[in-house]
Write a protein that holds these residues in place. Sequence first.
Motif, mmCIF file in Angstrom:
data_model
loop_
_atom_site.group_PDB
_atom_site.id
_atom_site.type_symbol
_atom_site.label_atom_id
_atom_site.label_comp_id
_atom_site.label_asym_id
_atom_site.label_seq_id
_atom_site.Cartn_x
_atom_site.Cartn_y
_atom_site.Cartn_z
ATOM 1 N N GLU A 62 0.735 -0.986 0.002
ATOM 2 C CA GLU A 62 0.094 0.012 -0.116
ATOM 3 C C GLU A 62 0.798 1.405 0.087
ATOM 4 O O GLU A 62 1.829 1.403 0.689
ATOM 5 C CB GLU A 62 -0.880 -0.012 1.183
ATOM 6 N N GLY A 64 0.917 4.679 0.956
ATOM 7 C CA GLY A 64 0.378 5.519 1.740
ATOM 8 C C GLY A 64 -0.541 4.944 2.721
ATOM 9 O O GLY A 64 -1.935 4.671 2.481
ATOM 10 N N THR A 67 -4.693 5.961 7.300
ATOM 11 C CA THR A 67 -5.578 5.622 8.361
ATOM 12 C C THR A 67 -5.773 4.117 8.516
ATOM 13 O O THR A 67 -6.316 3.554 9.708
ATOM 14 C CB THR A 67 -6.956 6.156 8.107
ATOM 15 N N GLU A 91 4.394 4.335 4.730
ATOM 16 C CA GLU A 91 4.143 5.666 5.121
ATOM 17 C C GLU A 91 5.135 6.458 5.580
ATOM 18 O O GLU A 91 5.685 6.050 6.624
ATOM 19 C CB GLU A 91 3.031 5.412 6.277
ATOM 20 N N ASP A 161 -2.494 4.836 -3.344
ATOM 21 C CA ASP A 161 -3.201 5.680 -2.514
ATOM 22 C C ASP A 161 -2.512 7.111 -2.179
ATOM 23 O O ASP A 161 -2.689 7.319 -0.847
ATOM 24 C CB ASP A 161 -3.862 4.901 -1.570
#
Length: 227
Positions: A62, A64, A67, A91, A161
């Motif tokens: 992923e 990003g 959350t 991240e 993302d």
Amino acid sequence: MKRKIITTKDGSKTIHIEDWNEQYHSTHGAIQEAKHVFLKHGLAFKLSEIENTSNPSLSILEIGFGTGLNALLTFLESQKHHIPIAYTGVEAYPVSLDEISELNYAELLSTNQEEQTIFKQMHTCVWEKPCFLSKEFSLTKVKMFFKDITFNNQFDVIYFDAFGSRVQPELWEVPIFKRMYKALKNKGVLVTYSAKGSARRAMQEVGFQVEKLPGPPGKREMLRAIK
Ligand SMILES: C[S@@+](CC[C@H](N)C(=O)[O-])C[C@H]1O[C@@H](n2cnc3c(N)ncnc32)[C@H](O)[C@@H]1O
């Protein structure tokens, strides 16, 4: 930068960055968007390809982690399909635990108490090492900038993302997509909510085959790129 938690149209919350007038998710529905773009056109698409092979398993990157909504949705799918998933979330600016406690994803997505605690565990578990959240699902959070990614031939699916090109144009250009292409295995799939022509052309330039697909509510199109 000034941030606040807002409620999107499907009732799920997201983070709004005031200085950029940008959100972590679509204001038309955070959960709705994540399910459509990443789960349906990324995860389910790849699962349908491998489900009938012997010992199916998936590795997902992923771009990003934010959350953790996409990670939670993917975790819940792994429990349904009983397919091992190794999930890596990159991240550079982790979301604070105070903000995470204001997000309502776990409550909206599961009534099962054990599954609800997984969301919190995703944010409290260590970085840079795999956390085994179930028999099927491991999460590795990696704190780094996208431009420093050097994974090689490792992932079946990339959830791309990043914030939009209006605010971070450098994340939608050839140098980043070169790194994404290299990170994927052959036939690996990258999905993103954006359908911007310049991003599509940058993906094609590094070798991806790119298709436009219908976007989630509120968005006409999205992109899926295959190595
Ligand atoms: C659109 S938001 C993430 C949404 C996330 N997938 C979610 O569901 O919450 C983009 C994320 O990329 C992170 N980010 C922005 N620029 C970055 C960079 N250059 N390198 C690494 N992470 C970055 C942000 O901190 C943010 O969490």
